[in-house]
Design an enzyme around this catalytic site. Sequence first.
Site, PDB file in Angstrom:
ATOM      1  N   ARG A 164      14.243  68.267   8.457  1.00 57.61           N
ATOM      2  CA  ARG A 164      13.731  66.886   8.414  1.00 57.61           C
ATOM      3  C   ARG A 164      14.104  66.212   7.084  1.00 57.61           C
ATOM      4  O   ARG A 164      13.318  65.448   6.529  1.00 57.61           O
ATOM      5  CB  ARG A 164      12.220  66.832   8.596  1.00 57.61           C
ATOM      6  CG  ARG A 164      11.710  67.440   9.878  1.00 57.61           C
ATOM      7  CD  ARG A 164      12.085  66.592  11.082  1.00 57.61           C
ATOM      8  NE  ARG A 164      11.333  66.995  12.249  1.00 57.61           N
ATOM      9  CZ  ARG A 164      11.670  67.989  13.068  1.00 57.61           C
ATOM     10  NH1 ARG A 164      12.801  68.658  12.863  1.00 57.61           N
ATOM     11  NH2 ARG A 164      10.926  68.299  14.107  1.00 57.61           N
ATOM     12  N   SER A 239       4.884  64.724  15.439  1.00 58.36           N
ATOM     13  CA  SER A 239       4.331  65.709  14.492  1.00 58.36           C
ATOM     14  C   SER A 239       3.915  64.992  13.222  1.00 58.36           C
ATOM     15  O   SER A 239       4.738  64.324  12.601  1.00 58.36           O
ATOM     16  CB  SER A 239       5.387  66.750  14.122  1.00 58.36           C
ATOM     17  OG  SER A 239       5.751  67.519  15.225  1.00 58.36           O
ATOM     18  N   GLU A 337       4.817  64.895   7.694  1.00 58.07           N
ATOM     19  CA  GLU A 337       6.188  64.655   8.134  1.00 58.07           C
ATOM     20  C   GLU A 337       6.374  63.144   8.285  1.00 58.07           C
ATOM     21  O   GLU A 337       7.451  62.598   8.072  1.00 58.07           O
ATOM     22  CB  GLU A 337       6.400  65.350   9.486  1.00 58.07           C
ATOM     23  CG  GLU A 337       7.848  65.662   9.771  1.00 58.07           C
ATOM     24  CD  GLU A 337       8.287  65.172  11.120  1.00 58.07           C
ATOM     25  OE1 GLU A 337       9.040  64.175  11.154  1.00 58.07           O
ATOM     26  OE2 GLU A 337       7.896  65.782  12.136  1.00 58.07           O
TER      27      GLU A 337
END
Length: 341
Positions: A164, A239, A337
Site C-alpha cells: 500500500r 480496510s 490505511e
Amino acid sequence: MITTLDNYNLTERNTFAMKVKCGVFMEYTKAEEIPFILSSIRKDVKRMHIGAGSNLLFTSDYPGVVLHSAIKGIKILSETSKEVIVRVGSGETMDDFIKWACDRQLWGVENLSGIPGEVGASAVQNVGAYGTEACDVIVAVHAFDEVDREFVTFSNEKCRYGYRDSIFKKPNFKGRYIIHAVDYALRPEVSPTLTYPALKTMFGDRDTATLTPHDIREAVIATRASKLPDPAKVPSAGSFFKNPVVTEEHFERIRQQEEGIEVPHYKTAAGYKIPAAWMIDRCGWKGYEEGNVAVWHLQPLVIVNPYRKASPDEVVNLEKKIIDSVRQRFGITLSPEVEHI
Ligand code: EPU
C-alpha cells in the site's frame, strides 16, 4: 474540458459519505489541461488530488482546491503472444478496466475485481487484494511533475512500490506528480494467481487450461461480497487499518499469550505480518455500533457509516478506541490505511 465548481459538496466524492465541502472542485478530461490548472491555483491555496475517494477520511471541510481526473480511455499499445501492454486513463474506474481485460481473456488484474477506486489512485496506493497488487501488473506511470513543470514517466521500479505504498506517497513527493495514465502488462496465456487460500480451495483442483479470467473475477466478487460491505449500500473506506509486521520475538509473545488459539500470520522479509482484522476481532469489536458508526459485522477491519449520518469525529473516536484496545492486548499500534484529510 475543465470544470470548476465553488463551495463544492464532497459527500458523493468520498465513499465514507462524510458530509464535507471543499473551497473549489476542479475536474479535467485531458492530460494537457493539468499544467494549465496548476498554474491557475494560487501558491498559497492548499490543493489535493482525489480519485474515487474510496480510501479517504475527510476529518473536516477542505478549504482549498480538490482536483479530480476524469481522463478516460483504454488503449492497447503493443501485443505479442506473451504480453499485451495497455494504457489506461487515470480517471477510469479500476473495475471497468478489470472487466475490459477479463472480457478480452487478458490475465493479470482479475484478482482485483470489485476493488473500489480509479486507475490513477490505485497506482499511488498500490491497491491489492486476493494475491495480486497493482504493482504486479503496472509497467509505467505517466504524470505531470509540478516542480519541474514537465510530463514524466515512471518505470515500475522508479515507483518504489511496497505494501500500500509508492514514491507518490512519500512525504517529499506527495502531491508533486499528477498521474494521467497508467500502463499495464497483461497476459494472453492462461495464468491464474491462486495464492490466496480461498481461491486455491475453489480452483486448485481445476485444470488451469479450462479457467478464464471471468471465473476468477466472479469468485473474487463473491468473496468480497461475503466479507466486505457493498460500497453502493454501506458507506466505508474499505480496510481501515494496515496489517502490521512485527518481529519474530513479538509474534512468539503473542502466540504464547493467545495460548490454544492459532495466530494467523504471513512470514515476510520484514518480519511476521499479522492480520489487523484478527486482532480487532480478538478484541471483540466485530459488529460493534456506537452512535452512527459501526465495525462491519463480517470484517472488523472495516469501519462503516451505515446510516450516512456519521460525523468525522465519530469515526476518529472509534478508530482511537480500536487502536488503544489492540495496543493494550497485543502491544501493536495499528496504523490507518485510510488517508486522513
Ligand atoms: N480475520 C479474523 N476475523 C474476521 C476476518 C478476518 O480473524 O472477521 C482474520 C483471518 O485469520 C483471516 C485474516 O484475518 O485469515 C485475513 O483476512 P482477509 O484475508 O479477509 O484479509 P485482510 O488482511 O483482512 C487484506 C486487505 C484487503 C483485501 C484482503 C484480501 C489490507 C489492509 N487489507 O485484508 O484490502 O481485500 O486482504 O486480499 O491489506 C482494502 O485495502 O481496502 C482492502 C479491503
